[in-house]
Design an enzyme around this catalytic site. Structure first.
Site, PDB file in Angstrom:
ATOM      1  N   SER A 110      -0.182 -16.371   5.222  1.00 41.47           N
ATOM      2  CA  SER A 110       0.006 -15.026   4.683  1.00 41.47           C
ATOM      3  C   SER A 110      -1.366 -14.379   4.576  1.00 41.47           C
ATOM      4  CB  SER A 110       0.627 -15.122   3.284  1.00 41.47           C
ATOM      5  OG  SER A 110       0.435 -13.910   2.589  1.00 41.47           O
TER       6      SER A 110
ATOM      7  N   ARG B 170      -2.241 -12.548   2.326  1.00 44.61           N
ATOM      8  CA  ARG B 170      -2.612 -12.549   0.901  1.00 44.61           C
ATOM      9  C   ARG B 170      -3.201 -13.891   0.447  1.00 44.61           C
ATOM     10  NH1 ARG B 170       2.056  -8.805   0.346  1.00 44.61           N
ATOM     11  NH2 ARG B 170       1.233  -6.898  -0.554  1.00 44.61           N
TER      12      ARG B 170
ATOM     13  N   VAL C   1       5.076 -19.873  10.151  1.00 42.90           N
ATOM     14  CA  VAL C   1       3.946 -20.712  10.584  1.00 42.90           C
ATOM     15  C   VAL C   1       3.208 -21.165   9.323  1.00 42.90           C
ATOM     16  CG1 VAL C   1       1.818 -20.797  11.932  1.00 42.90           C
ATOM     17  CG2 VAL C   1       3.776 -19.474  12.764  1.00 42.90           C
TER      18      VAL C   1
ATOM     19  N   HIS D  92       1.132 -14.110  12.785  1.00 44.57           N
ATOM     20  CA  HIS D  92       1.250 -12.896  13.625  1.00 44.57           C
ATOM     21  C   HIS D  92       1.102 -13.261  15.097  1.00 44.57           C
ATOM     22  CE1 HIS D  92      -0.437 -11.081   9.783  1.00 44.57           C
ATOM     23  NE2 HIS D  92       0.660 -10.373   9.964  1.00 44.57           N
TER      24      HIS D  92
ATOM     25  N   LEU E 197      -4.815 -10.305  10.671  1.00 45.29           N
ATOM     26  CA  LEU E 197      -3.883 -11.159  11.420  1.00 45.29           C
ATOM     27  C   LEU E 197      -4.220 -12.637  11.301  1.00 45.29           C
ATOM     28  CD1 LEU E 197      -3.666  -8.952  14.637  1.00 45.29           C
ATOM     29  CD2 LEU E 197      -2.251  -8.851  12.582  1.00 45.29           C
ATOM     30  N   HIS E 198      -3.169 -13.452  11.300  1.00 41.95           N
ATOM     31  CA  HIS E 198      -3.321 -14.920  11.247  1.00 41.95           C
ATOM     32  C   HIS E 198      -2.380 -15.533  12.282  1.00 41.95           C
ATOM     33  CE1 HIS E 198       0.407 -14.728   9.022  1.00 41.95           C
ATOM     34  NE2 HIS E 198      -0.159 -13.957   8.118  1.00 41.95           N
TER      35      HIS E 198
ATOM     36  N   ASP F 282       9.350 -13.394   5.590  1.00 45.62           N
ATOM     37  CA  ASP F 282       9.914 -12.241   4.894  1.00 45.62           C
ATOM     38  C   ASP F 282      11.396 -12.155   5.235  1.00 45.62           C
ATOM     39  OD1 ASP F 282       7.443 -11.066   3.721  1.00 45.62           O
ATOM     40  OD2 ASP F 282       6.854 -11.046   5.824  1.00 45.62           O
TER      41      ASP F 282
HETATM   42  O1  PAF Z   1       5.771  -7.457   7.104  1.00 46.08           O
HETATM   43  C1  PAF Z   1       4.877  -6.566   7.157  1.00 46.08           C
HETATM   44  O2  PAF Z   1       3.710  -6.821   7.456  1.00 46.08           O
HETATM   45  C2  PAF Z   1       5.252  -5.124   6.824  1.00 46.08           C
HETATM   46  O3  PAF Z   1       6.248  -5.079   5.851  1.00 46.08           O
HETATM   47  C3  PAF Z   1       5.675  -4.321   8.080  1.00 46.08           C
HETATM   48  C4  PAF Z   1       6.903  -4.904   8.726  1.00 46.08           C
HETATM   49  C5  PAF Z   1       4.520  -4.266   9.069  1.00 46.08           C
HETATM   50  C6  PAF Z   1       5.993  -2.866   7.662  1.00 46.08           C
HETATM   51  O4  PAF Z   1       4.901  -2.249   7.089  1.00 46.08           O
END
Ligand code: PAF
Length: 275
Positions: A176, A178, A167, A28, A24-25, A141
């Site tokens: 992200s 990643r 954010v 989230h 998490l960042h 996303d």
């Molecule tokens: O955006 C994400 O992190 C994923 O696609 C999600 C919504 C948790 C579904 O696995």
């Protein structure tokens, strides 16, 4: 989880849900904060969903740090953390998948053909477990949000989808999980996505209305960085997610980029309202 959610509902408590894949960042955390404002109880799930990764993608090496995630969620006061096992979610002889048709095939779908099938399936399962009144997603996303809105409408799920702003780090890089894959040099190269989006904003402000011209200038900007490899740069209508040739006054558009920096695939976008 379902039993708990039914109990909360019987107590007339609204449930806010933040589905995540962990690591998490701040992005989230902003969703959890929104959920806490809007709902009586907030549930966060952490589940790295194998069904949304292609065999050549990063499922195995996707960053995980449960201890860090738990501490962070405790600090901001999350009510419940739901961490199902892969074997519980996809039990032996699992056979059911959810496919959202047209919108899953374009953009991300062109490069990750099975991705949204995995996303729609896991979210259907999670919605049935958590029974959320509100579900919070990041606007980074953007297509995922559009796919899920379509699924909610088509399959009559009752949760309300709330999309929250991207954010960014101080220098503009969209947060992200990643980003951890980026080397120091790649981290600075990755800023080119934000620069290209800013360039698009400037061009629109200066009166440019032809999508091809804006896109080709964005592409030139991104290609000026050696480590970049573009998957797509597109301008789509905010509601229909359909590609446009020219921008119309008063309308809103997503300017979307998917691009590799070295081996790391990043996406970013901005919504621009044309004056
Ligand atoms: O955006 C994400 O992190 C994923 O696609 C999600 C919504 C948790 C579904 O696995």
């Amino acid at each position: 989880m379902q039993r708990l959610s039914r109990k909360l509902k019987a107590e007339n408590k609204s449930i806010g849900f933040v589905p995540t894949m962990g690591f998490l960042h701040e992005g989230h955390i902003s969703l959890v904060k929104k959920s806490k404002q809007k709902s009586n109880v907030t549930v966060v799930s952490i589940f790295v969903n194998p069904a949304q990764f292609a065999p050549n993608e990063d499922f195995k090496k996707y960053p995980r740090d449960l201890r860090h995630d738990k501490n962070l969620l405790k600090t901001i006061g999350t009510d419940y953390l739901f961490i199902p096992e892969v074997s519980e979610v996809y039990q032996t002889n699992y056979q059911t998948f959810v496919e959202v048709d047209e919108i899953s095939r374009i953009l991300e779908g062109e490069f990750r053909p099975f991705h949204f099938k995995g996303v729609a399936t896991i979210l259907s399962i999670l919605f049935n477990c958590v029974l959320p009144d509100y579900t919070f997603f990041g606007q980074k996303d953007a297509q995922q949000v559009a796919v899920i809105r379509q699924m909610i409408k088509d399959l009559k799920f009752t949760t309300e989808i709330i999309a929250c702003p991207i954010v960014r780090e101080k220098d503009g890089l969209a947060m992200s999980s990643r980003n951890i894959y980026l080397s120091i040099n790649e981290r600075s190269d990755a800023l080119v996505l934000f620069k290209a989006l800013k360039l698009a904003e400037k061009l629109v402000m200066e009166g440019e209305r032809l999508a091809d011209i804006i896109i080709s200038k964005m592409i030139n900007e991104i290609n000026s960085i050696d480590s970049s490899k573009i998957d797509y740069v597109r301008i789509v209508d905010v509601d229909k997610f359909s590609q446009v040739d020219s921008l119309i006054s008063g309308s809103r558009y997503y300017f979307l980029i998917a691009c590799k920096i070295g081996n790391t695939r990043l996406i970013d976008n901005v919504i621009i309202k044309v004056s």
